[in-house]
Design a protein around this motif. Structure first.
Motif, PDB file in Angstrom:
ATOM      1  N   THR A 141     -53.553  13.445   8.088  1.00  0.00           N
ATOM      2  CA  THR A 141     -54.217  12.629   9.169  1.00  0.00           C
ATOM      3  C   THR A 141     -55.288  11.708   8.376  1.00  0.00           C
ATOM      4  OG1 THR A 141     -53.730  14.291  10.948  1.00  0.00           O
ATOM      5  CG2 THR A 141     -55.276  12.470  11.234  1.00  0.00           C
ATOM      6  N   PRO A 142     -54.905  10.504   8.183  1.00  0.00           N
ATOM      7  CA  PRO A 142     -56.025   9.642   7.681  1.00  0.00           C
ATOM      8  C   PRO A 142     -57.200   9.370   8.523  1.00  0.00           C
ATOM      9  CG  PRO A 142     -53.855   8.692   7.208  1.00  0.00           C
ATOM     10  CD  PRO A 142     -53.659   9.842   8.070  1.00  0.00           C
ATOM     11  N   PRO A 143     -58.227   8.960   8.015  1.00  0.00           N
ATOM     12  CA  PRO A 143     -59.414   8.591   8.952  1.00  0.00           C
ATOM     13  C   PRO A 143     -59.088   7.768   9.950  1.00  0.00           C
ATOM     14  CG  PRO A 143     -60.239   8.859   6.532  1.00  0.00           C
ATOM     15  CD  PRO A 143     -58.671   8.885   6.617  1.00  0.00           C
ATOM     16  N   GLU A 144     -59.409   7.894  10.991  1.00  0.00           N
ATOM     17  CA  GLU A 144     -58.799   6.649  12.060  1.00  0.00           C
ATOM     18  C   GLU A 144     -59.101   5.230  11.761  1.00  0.00           C
ATOM     19  OE1 GLU A 144     -60.904   6.438  16.055  1.00  0.00           O
ATOM     20  OE2 GLU A 144     -58.723   6.717  16.882  1.00  0.00           O
ATOM     21  N   HIS A 145     -60.364   4.987  11.304  1.00  0.00           N
ATOM     22  CA  HIS A 145     -60.925   3.829  11.068  1.00  0.00           C
ATOM     23  C   HIS A 145     -60.437   3.154   9.796  1.00  0.00           C
ATOM     24  CE1 HIS A 145     -62.571   3.091  15.046  1.00  0.00           C
ATOM     25  NE2 HIS A 145     -63.228   4.329  14.706  1.00  0.00           N
ATOM     26  N   ASN A 146     -60.303   4.182   8.748  1.00  0.00           N
ATOM     27  CA  ASN A 146     -59.747   3.597   7.570  1.00  0.00           C
ATOM     28  C   ASN A 146     -58.314   3.830   7.110  1.00  0.00           C
ATOM     29  OD1 ASN A 146     -59.728   3.276   4.633  1.00  0.00           O
ATOM     30  ND2 ASN A 146     -60.804   5.228   3.982  1.00  0.00           N
ATOM     31  N   HIS A 147     -57.653   3.124   7.825  1.00  0.00           N
ATOM     32  CA  HIS A 147     -56.348   3.493   7.789  1.00  0.00           C
ATOM     33  C   HIS A 147     -55.447   2.171   8.198  1.00  0.00           C
ATOM     34  CE1 HIS A 147     -52.693   5.396  10.163  1.00  0.00           C
ATOM     35  NE2 HIS A 147     -52.436   5.522   8.686  1.00  0.00           N
ATOM     36  N   VAL A 148     -54.207   1.992   7.440  1.00  0.00           N
ATOM     37  CA  VAL A 148     -53.494   0.574   7.730  1.00  0.00           C
ATOM     38  C   VAL A 148     -51.965   1.354   7.930  1.00  0.00           C
ATOM     39  CG1 VAL A 148     -52.539  -1.460   6.876  1.00  0.00           C
ATOM     40  CG2 VAL A 148     -54.923  -0.950   6.535  1.00  0.00           C
ATOM     41  N   ILE A 149     -51.247   0.638   8.703  1.00  0.00           N
ATOM     42  CA  ILE A 149     -49.803   1.076   8.823  1.00  0.00           C
ATOM     43  C   ILE A 149     -49.024   0.021   7.975  1.00  0.00           C
ATOM     44  CG2 ILE A 149     -48.046   1.426  10.275  1.00  0.00           C
ATOM     45  CD1 ILE A 149     -49.722   2.744  12.472  1.00  0.00           C
ATOM     46  N   VAL A 150     -48.250   0.302   7.026  1.00  0.00           N
ATOM     47  CA  VAL A 150     -47.469  -0.601   6.335  1.00  0.00           C
ATOM     48  C   VAL A 150     -45.943  -0.391   6.633  1.00  0.00           C
ATOM     49  CG1 VAL A 150     -46.793  -1.625   3.862  1.00  0.00           C
ATOM     50  CG2 VAL A 150     -49.158  -0.531   4.370  1.00  0.00           C
ATOM     51  N   ILE A 151     -45.332  -1.400   7.239  1.00  0.00           N
ATOM     52  CA  ILE A 151     -43.929  -1.404   7.793  1.00  0.00           C
ATOM     53  C   ILE A 151     -43.193  -2.233   6.566  1.00  0.00           C
ATOM     54  CG2 ILE A 151     -42.129  -1.988   9.387  1.00  0.00           C
ATOM     55  CD1 ILE A 151     -44.395  -2.081  11.614  1.00  0.00           C
ATOM     56  N   GLY A 152     -42.182  -1.379   6.034  1.00  0.00           N
ATOM     57  CA  GLY A 152     -41.476  -1.853   4.907  1.00  0.00           C
ATOM     58  C   GLY A 152     -41.756  -1.539   3.552  1.00  0.00           C
ATOM     59  N   GLY A 153     -40.986  -0.679   2.949  1.00  0.00           N
ATOM     60  CA  GLY A 153     -41.456  -0.208   1.729  1.00  0.00           C
ATOM     61  C   GLY A 153     -40.318  -0.725   0.413  1.00  0.00           C
ATOM     62  N   GLY A 154     -40.320  -1.963   0.389  1.00  0.00           N
ATOM     63  CA  GLY A 154     -39.832  -2.775  -0.666  1.00  0.00           C
ATOM     64  C   GLY A 154     -40.825  -2.999  -1.762  1.00  0.00           C
ATOM     65  N   HIS A 155     -40.736  -3.851  -2.758  1.00  0.00           N
ATOM     66  CA  HIS A 155     -41.361  -3.906  -3.491  1.00  0.00           C
ATOM     67  C   HIS A 155     -42.653  -4.367  -3.204  1.00  0.00           C
ATOM     68  CE1 HIS A 155     -38.054  -4.072  -6.906  1.00  0.00           C
ATOM     69  NE2 HIS A 155     -38.518  -3.019  -6.503  1.00  0.00           N
ATOM     70  N   VAL A 156     -42.909  -5.226  -2.009  1.00  0.00           N
ATOM     71  CA  VAL A 156     -44.111  -5.800  -1.671  1.00  0.00           C
ATOM     72  C   VAL A 156     -44.874  -4.679  -0.759  1.00  0.00           C
ATOM     73  CG1 VAL A 156     -45.074  -7.520  -0.239  1.00  0.00           C
ATOM     74  CG2 VAL A 156     -43.273  -8.028  -1.679  1.00  0.00           C
ATOM     75  N   GLY A 157     -44.101  -4.007  -0.155  1.00  0.00           N
ATOM     76  CA  GLY A 157     -44.646  -2.945   0.764  1.00  0.00           C
ATOM     77  C   GLY A 157     -45.276  -1.852  -0.156  1.00  0.00           C
ATOM     78  N   LEU A 158     -44.530  -1.353  -1.125  1.00  0.00           N
ATOM     79  CA  LEU A 158     -45.112  -0.428  -1.998  1.00  0.00           C
ATOM     80  C   LEU A 158     -46.262  -0.806  -2.957  1.00  0.00           C
ATOM     81  CD1 LEU A 158     -41.552   0.590  -3.420  1.00  0.00           C
ATOM     82  CD2 LEU A 158     -42.947   2.206  -1.985  1.00  0.00           C
ATOM     83  N   SER A 159     -46.293  -2.004  -3.078  1.00  0.00           N
ATOM     84  CA  SER A 159     -47.461  -2.581  -3.944  1.00  0.00           C
ATOM     85  C   SER A 159     -48.734  -2.942  -3.188  1.00  0.00           C
ATOM     86  CB  SER A 159     -46.894  -3.919  -4.658  1.00  0.00           C
ATOM     87  OG  SER A 159     -45.898  -4.100  -5.407  1.00  0.00           O
ATOM     88  N   PHE A 160     -48.311  -3.153  -2.089  1.00  0.00           N
ATOM     89  CA  PHE A 160     -49.565  -3.326  -1.027  1.00  0.00           C
ATOM     90  C   PHE A 160     -50.281  -1.864  -0.876  1.00  0.00           C
ATOM     91  CE2 PHE A 160     -51.348  -4.224   3.466  1.00  0.00           C
ATOM     92  CZ  PHE A 160     -52.308  -4.726   3.313  1.00  0.00           C
ATOM     93  N   ALA A 161     -49.503  -1.047  -0.467  1.00  0.00           N
ATOM     94  CA  ALA A 161     -50.132   0.261  -0.024  1.00  0.00           C
ATOM     95  C   ALA A 161     -50.887   1.020  -1.318  1.00  0.00           C
ATOM     96  CB  ALA A 161     -48.872   1.412   0.157  1.00  0.00           C
ATOM     97  N   LEU A 162     -50.304   0.620  -2.581  1.00  0.00           N
ATOM     98  CA  LEU A 162     -50.980   0.830  -3.848  1.00  0.00           C
ATOM     99  C   LEU A 162     -52.513  -0.125  -4.013  1.00  0.00           C
ATOM    100  CD1 LEU A 162     -47.955   1.326  -6.159  1.00  0.00           C
ATOM    101  CD2 LEU A 162     -49.490   3.035  -5.353  1.00  0.00           C
ATOM    102  N   LEU A 163     -52.199  -1.356  -3.716  1.00  0.00           N
ATOM    103  CA  LEU A 163     -53.462  -2.033  -3.737  1.00  0.00           C
ATOM    104  C   LEU A 163     -54.628  -1.574  -2.790  1.00  0.00           C
ATOM    105  CD1 LEU A 163     -51.684  -5.490  -3.889  1.00  0.00           C
ATOM    106  CD2 LEU A 163     -53.405  -4.601  -5.666  1.00  0.00           C
ATOM    107  N   LEU A 164     -54.212  -1.148  -1.511  1.00  0.00           N
ATOM    108  CA  LEU A 164     -54.972  -0.618  -0.573  1.00  0.00           C
ATOM    109  C   LEU A 164     -55.623   0.749  -1.159  1.00  0.00           C
ATOM    110  CD1 LEU A 164     -52.832  -0.733   2.643  1.00  0.00           C
ATOM    111  CD2 LEU A 164     -54.958  -2.151   2.193  1.00  0.00           C
ATOM    112  N   ALA A 165     -54.841   1.598  -1.861  1.00  0.00           N
ATOM    113  CA  ALA A 165     -55.348   2.799  -2.455  1.00  0.00           C
ATOM    114  C   ALA A 165     -56.423   2.668  -3.466  1.00  0.00           C
ATOM    115  CB  ALA A 165     -54.106   3.673  -2.835  1.00  0.00           C
ATOM    116  N   HIS A 166     -56.143   1.624  -4.261  1.00  0.00           N
ATOM    117  CA  HIS A 166     -56.963   1.134  -5.218  1.00  0.00           C
ATOM    118  C   HIS A 166     -58.371   0.741  -4.502  1.00  0.00           C
ATOM    119  CE1 HIS A 166     -58.370  -0.045  -9.303  1.00  0.00           C
ATOM    120  NE2 HIS A 166     -58.613  -1.216  -8.966  1.00  0.00           N
ATOM    121  N   GLN A 167     -58.429   0.358  -3.222  1.00  0.00           N
ATOM    122  CA  GLN A 167     -59.535   0.122  -2.694  1.00  0.00           C
ATOM    123  C   GLN A 167     -60.090   1.246  -1.880  1.00  0.00           C
ATOM    124  OE1 GLN A 167     -61.427  -2.853  -2.662  1.00  0.00           O
ATOM    125  NE2 GLN A 167     -59.675  -3.766  -3.997  1.00  0.00           N
ATOM    126  N   GLY A 168     -59.614   2.466  -2.087  1.00  0.00           N
ATOM    127  CA  GLY A 168     -59.990   3.747  -1.217  1.00  0.00           C
ATOM    128  C   GLY A 168     -59.594   3.559   0.350  1.00  0.00           C
TER     129      GLY A 168
END
Length: 428
Positions: A8-35
């Motif tokens: 359960t990620p922190p409510e306010h520090n959380h993004v839902i990403v729809i679509g796990g192609g190369h762009v979606g996977l990359s975006f989730a990893l870019l978010l993770a890099h920002q914490g």
């Protein structure tokens, strides 16, 4: 990156990403890099890949490929992925540009432009493998594949997504997820775009792209060859040699819709056509692998931000593959939004501007992101449209004009660095 894994990620520090192609996977990893935590939803069920599986190419003539700009390489390097990606990438040191059956010719050379390279050609299968493994290993990302999004709604504080798992044995049924921000990267036909009521302009080029890998009898020497024809742009790009030392090239072949079947199922005809088009520039084409096709359509969403929801990737803009700009543009969008959200998170942590919690879905901030990306997006879209429109015209005057243009481009000093900088994604 260190953080305790949480279902359960922190409510306010959380993004839902729809679509796990190369762009979606990359975006989730870019978010993770920002914490920043994210929940990544993908309709398709991913294959199971062990960490040490498929490290070597199993079929050296069976893969699709992406041309990564210098800027895209920098982005993957920044989040610690490039060293692994690099093992299946091939740099582009020189680009030969000409028109089929005409006198115009131009060359871009890395030494003349004083750059390390113009980019790299990356095998899609390897790019997807590395991104997926990194997502699965990240404590900041919850991944739900084989999961369909059925509704999207939003209120003043949160965006809400209802999903249903396609796994028969889960028994989960409908699940509602909430986050301050939803980012949809679910492709050209984006169901999320329709759910959000965002229209799109679509243009069918009447063309089909045929992509695949071929073997040649001479090494590529890191040279990319772009050849323009009335049917559309054609390209032969360098790839890493096979494990047994055979010379591989990625092919992008564009033909009128309806003509693709002759090139798909007859290797000899396909190779003979490539030989006729490219002459001896790439040596002799000696073997062709399995080819894939996709109809070429430009799709531009009317809006990229509505409330707490953002469109990204092909859901926001699907472009003609000429010059290989589409994915690189999407990755720059993803980087810009992740960076903006990261700054928002850091401001909240430090109490800057009186903030105590981040609001990733702040309307003014998201609209600012959308506006900030317009210059880069419009420039790339215009660049692609201009090339396609100019080189598919059969008007004799236009043909002479574009060949004179190629020669002018090749001879006038200040034009090449400007075009090369744009193509490498270094000016956005």
């Amino acid at each position: 990156m260190t953080a305790p894994h949480s279902d359960t990620p922190p409510e306010h520090n959380h993004v839902i990403v729809i679509g796990g192609g190369h762009v979606g996977l990359s975006f989730a990893l870019l978010l993770a890099h920002q914490g920043i935590y994210s929940t990544l939803l993908e309709t398709v069920k991913y294959p199971t890949i062990a960490p040490d599986q498929d490290r070597e190419r199993q079929s050296y003539l069976d893969s699709r490929n992406t041309a990564l700009s210098r800027r895209s390489v920098q982005i993957y390097h920044e989040i610690g992925l490039w060293d692994e990606l690099d093992s299946h990438a091939c740099r582009i040191d020189k680009v030969l540009i000409s028109e089929l059956g005409s006198f115009g010719r131009a060359t871009l050379d890395k030494q003349a432009e004083n750059v390390e390279s113009f980019g790299f050609v990356m095998e899609n299968a390897w790019l997807g493998r590395v991104l997926l493994q990194a997502v699965k290993a990240s404590p900041y990302i919850r991944l739900h594949d084989n999961t369909q999004v059925t509704t999207i709604s939003q209120d003043d504080d949160m965006a809400h997504v209802t999903t249903i798992s396609q796994d028969d044995d889960t028994g989960n049924g409908n699940i509602q997820l909430s986050a301050p921000l939803v980012v949809a990267c679910d492709g050209q036909h984006s169901p999320a775009r329709h759910m959000l009521g965002i229209g799109a302009d679509s243009h069918d080029y009447g063309q089909v792209g045929i992509v695949g890998v071929v073997e040649t009898d001479t090494p590529h020497k890191h040279v990319a060859i772009e050849k323009f024809s009335p049917a559309g742009p054609l390209a032969v790009l360098p790839l890493p040699d096979s494990a047994d030392g055979k010379y591989r090239r990625s092919v992008v072949f564009i033909c009128p819709k309806g003509d693709e079947h002759a090139y798909l199922h007859d290797d000899a005809h396909f190779l003979a056509t490539l030989q006729q088009v490219f002459g001896t520039d790439a040596g002799q084409f000696v073997q062709a692998g399995r080819r894939g096709t996709y109809p070429l359509t430009k799709v531009l969403a009317h809006r990229q931000v509505v409330g707490r929801c953002v469109l990204m990737g092909n859901a926001a803009h699907t472009l003609h593959p000429v010059a290989g700009q589409g994915f690189n543009l999407c990755l720059r969008d993803a980087y810009a939004l992740a960076k903006l959200l990261g700054e928002n998170l850091q401001n909240a942590k430090s109490g800057k501007f009186g903030m105590t919690t981040p609001d990733f879905g702040n309307q003014a901030r998201l609209l600012g992101y959308e506006q900030s990306r317009q210059t880069d997006q419009k420039r790339v879209i215009k660049f692609c449209d201009t090339i396609v429109g100019s080189f598919t015209s059969t008007n004799p005057v236009m043909k002479v004009a574009r060949n004179v243009g190629l020669i002018t481009f090749d001879k006038i000093p200040f034009i090449k660095p400007m075009v090369a900088t744009y193509a490498m994604g270094l000016k956005s």
